[in-house]
Write a protein that holds these residues in place. Structure first.
Motif, short mmCIF file in Angstrom:
data_model
loop_
_atom_site.label_atom_id
_atom_site.label_comp_id
_atom_site.label_asym_id
_atom_site.label_seq_id
_atom_site.Cartn_x
_atom_site.Cartn_y
_atom_site.Cartn_z
N SER A 1 44.68 41.77 40.79
CA SER A 1 44.81 42.96 41.53
C SER A 1 44.69 44.20 40.67
O SER A 1 45.33 44.35 39.68
N THR A 2 43.72 45.21 41.18
CA THR A 2 43.64 46.32 40.47
C THR A 2 44.23 47.41 41.46
O THR A 2 44.37 47.28 42.75
N LEU A 3 44.33 48.69 40.91
CA LEU A 3 44.68 49.86 41.93
C LEU A 3 43.55 50.24 42.76
O LEU A 3 43.84 50.65 44.04
N LYS A 4 42.32 49.77 42.44
CA LYS A 4 41.15 49.99 43.38
C LYS A 4 41.06 48.91 44.47
O LYS A 4 40.37 49.08 45.14
N ASP A 5 41.28 47.73 44.03
CA ASP A 5 41.27 46.36 44.76
C ASP A 5 42.47 45.76 44.74
O ASP A 5 42.77 44.75 44.04
N LYS A 6 43.40 46.17 45.51
CA LYS A 6 44.78 45.68 45.70
C LYS A 6 44.77 44.37 46.39
O LYS A 6 45.77 43.48 46.03
N ARG A 7 43.64 43.98 47.18
CA ARG A 7 43.63 42.61 47.67
C ARG A 7 43.23 41.65 46.66
O ARG A 7 43.74 40.34 46.36
N GLY A 8 42.69 41.98 45.57
CA GLY A 8 42.44 41.31 44.30
C GLY A 8 41.47 40.14 44.53
O GLY A 8 40.75 39.84 45.42
N THR A 9 41.03 40.01 43.24
CA THR A 9 39.72 38.72 42.93
C THR A 9 40.60 37.39 42.74
O THR A 9 41.53 37.46 41.57
N ARG A 10 40.41 36.35 43.25
CA ARG A 10 41.20 35.16 42.91
C ARG A 10 40.19 33.92 42.08
O ARG A 10 39.07 34.09 42.57
N TYR A 11 40.67 33.22 41.23
CA TYR A 11 40.29 32.34 40.48
C TYR A 11 40.95 30.97 40.45
O TYR A 11 42.15 30.75 40.21
N GLU A 12 40.28 29.96 40.64
CA GLU A 12 40.98 28.64 41.05
C GLU A 12 41.37 28.19 39.66
O GLU A 12 40.37 28.22 38.66
N LEU A 13 42.63 27.54 39.47
CA LEU A 13 42.87 27.39 38.08
C LEU A 13 42.99 25.63 37.94
O LEU A 13 42.67 25.16 36.62
N ARG A 14 43.14 24.93 39.00
CA ARG A 14 43.47 23.24 38.66
C ARG A 14 42.13 22.82 37.77
O ARG A 14 40.98 22.85 38.36
N GLU A 15 42.36 22.12 36.69
CA GLU A 15 41.15 21.53 35.95
C GLU A 15 39.99 22.44 35.82
O GLU A 15 38.70 22.27 35.93
N ASN A 16 40.30 23.94 35.64
CA ASN A 16 39.00 24.84 35.63
C ASN A 16 39.08 25.77 34.48
O ASN A 16 38.46 26.67 34.61
N ILE A 17 40.03 25.38 33.62
CA ILE A 17 40.15 26.27 32.57
C ILE A 17 39.65 25.30 31.08
O ILE A 17 40.19 24.47 30.71
#
Length: 414
Positions: free
Chosen positions: A50-66
Motif C-alpha cells: 500500500s502506498t499513500l496514493k493507493d491505500k487499498r494496495g496491490t496484492r501478490y499471492e505468496l504460497r509457492e510463488n516465490i
C-alpha cells in the motif's frame, strides 16, 4: 504483520521490451495478509503493498510463488523478493533491519504454506497515519520537545537535537541506519560513542558548542572514513586530534574554531579532499610540515598564538643511526604493512607519527627541525587574515632527515 519501507516493483518483462524501470522506490506499507473463503477453507497468504496514493494496495499471492530471496544487504535494510507470477522483483529499501528480517521470515513461511505464528493483517486499506513513520527530517530545539517515551522514526535521514541539554549521545539515534546528517550542536556532550561509526551513510556531523575533549581513534578508523564529508567540532575543549584523524579522506569541510588546539595532526596533508578549513581562536604555535600539501578554497586561522620562527634549527641527528631509526625508515619508505598484531603498539604509534623530510623520506628520532613562515595563499584561494595587522603568513615547521637535505634546502629557511 506490517513493514514500513521504500518499495520498487520491477517487471522482469521490461528488458525484453526495451524498457527501463524508474529506478526509484516509493514509501509503502507492506502487510502480510490472509484470506479465507468457503470454497478454500485453508487461508491464502498475500503480500499487500500500500502506498499513500493507493491505500487499498496491490496484492501478490505468496504460497509457492516465490522464486528467490536476495538478502545480501539485509543488515542495511535492503532486500528483494522475486515472484514467479506475476514475474516481478519487489525491491525493499530503507527498512529497519531487524523488522525486515522478521518480515522476510514470515514471508518464507507463507511461501511454504506453513503456519505463521505472528499476527497477520486483513485485506483492508491502510490509514494515512501509518505513513507518518516515513519522516526523513526531524528538528528538535528544546528540552520539552525531546522524545523520551517513543523512538525516533527509523527512516530519518536528517536529525537535529540542539539545545536539549544532552550529556551523552542518545543510543536510539545510533539505530537510524539511513541517517545522513546528525546535528547535536549546543548540548553538553563530553564523549562520543564509537558506535557513531556504524552510521554507514553519515555525511554531516555537527557537534558545535559541546564539552568534547577528544575525537577518538575508533571513530577515525570506522566507516566514517568513506562517508563523512562535513564535520563541525567548533566551541569544544579539544587540545589535539589523533594522527588517525587524517584517515577521514572524504572530508571536505572541517570546523575547529574556538577550541584549545595546540597542534594539527602531523599527517594533515593526507586530507586530499579538504576544501574548507576553519580553526580560528585556538592556541596553535605553528603549522605542521604537511600543511603545505593541502589544496583549500577557504582557510581561517585568525586569533591563534603563532610564534616567531626560530633563527637556529633544532638538531637531533644520530650518527650512526640506531637500529630502531633505520628499521623505521625502511618500513615507511618501502610501505611495508604493519599493525599492533605484528609489532608492539607503541612502535605502531611511532611509525604513525613519523616526520616527513622535505625530500619525501621519513625520520623518527634523527632529524633537523627548522621553522619558517609560509604565505597561506599558497594553500588556499581565500584566506582570513591571521591577525589584526593584516597578515596572511604563519610559521610552519620543516624536517630534514640528514645534514645534506638541510644544506640543500637552506634557502627554504631564509
Amino acid at each position: 504483520m506490517k513493514l514500513h519501507c521504500e518499495v520498487e516493483v520491477i517487471s522482469r518483462h521490461l528488458p525484453a521490451l526495451g524498457l527501463r524501470n524508474r529506478g526509484k522506490g516509493v514509501r509503502a506499507v507492506l502487510s502480510l495478509c490472509q484470506q479465507t473463503s468457503r470454497s478454500q477453507p485453508s487461508a491464502r497468504a498475500f503480500l499487500l503493498i500500500s502506498t499513500l496514493k493507493d491505500k487499498r494496495g496491490t496484492r501478490y499471492e505468496l504460497r509457492e510463488n516465490i522464486e528467490q530471496f536476495f538478502t545480501k544487504f539485509v543488515d542495511e535494510g535492503k532486500a528483494t523478493v522475486r515472484l514467479k507470477e506475476p514475474p516481478v522483483d519487489i525491491c525493499l529499501s530503507k527498512a529497519n533491519s531487524s523488522s525486515l528480517k522478521g518480515f522476510l521470515s514470515a514471508v518464507r513461511l507463507a511461501h511454504r504454506g506453513c503456519k505463521v505464528d505472528i499476527p497477520v493483517s486483513t485485506l483492508t486499506p491502510v490509514k494515512t497515519s501509518e505513513f507518518e513513520n516515513f519522516k526523513t527530517k526531524m528538528v528538535i530545539t528544546s528540552k520539552k520537545d525531546y522524545p523520551l517515551s517513543k523512538n525516533f522514526p527509523y527512516s530519518l535521514e536528517h536529525l537535529q537535537t540542539s539545545y536539549c541539554g544532552l550529556v551523552r549521545v542518545d543510543m536510539r539515534m545510533l539505530c537510524l541506519k539511513n541517517l545522513r546528517k546528525l546535528d547535536l550542536s549546543h548540548n553538553h556532550i563530553k564523549k562520543l560513542p564509537a558506535t557513531i561509526g556504524d552510521l554507514i551513510h553519515l555525511q554531516e556531523l555537527n557537534l558545535n558548542d559541546n564539552h568534547l575533549e577528544s575525537f577518538s581513534v575508533a571513530l577515525c578508523q570506522s566507516t566514517l572514513q568513506k562517508s563523512l564529508r562535513t564535520l563541525d567540532l567548533s566551541k569544544n575543549k579539544i587540545k589535539a586530534l589523533p594522527v588517525q584523524f587524517c584517515q577521514l579522506h572524504e572530508l571536505t569541510n572541517l570546523k575547529l574554531d574556538d577550541n584549545e588546539l595546540i597542534q594539527f595532526p602531523c599527517k594533515i596533508g593526507q586530507l586530499i579532499n579538504l576544501r574548507f578549513l576553519s580553526a580560528a581562536r585556538n592556541k596553535l604555535p605553528f603549522l605542521p610540515s604537511e600543511f603545505r600539501n593541502l589544496s583549500l578554497e577557504y582557510l581561517d586561522l585568525f586569533g591563534n598564538t603563532f610564534e616567531q620562527p626560530k633563527v637556529l634549527p633544532v638538531i637531533k641527528l644520530q650518527a650512526p643511526l640506531t637500529l630502531l631509526e633505520s628499521s623505521a625508515r625502511t618500513i615507511l619508505y618501502n610501505r611495508i604493512p604493519y599493525g599492533s598484531h605484528i609489532i608492539p603498539f607503541h612502535l605502531c604509534q611511532d611509525l604513525d607519527t613519523a616526520k616527513t623530510c622535505v625530500c619525501g623520506r621519513f625520520c623518527l628520532n634523527s632529524f633537523i627541525q627548522g621553522t619558517t613562515t609560509m604565505n597561506l595563499h599558497s594553500v588556499a584561494h581565500t584566506v582570513v587574515l591571521v591577525d589584526n595587522m593584516g597578515g596572511t603568513e604563519a610559521p610552519i615547521v620543516s624536517y630534514f632527515c640528514s645534514l645534506g637535505c638541510y644544506v640543500n634546502s637552506s634557502d627554504m629557511l631564509k
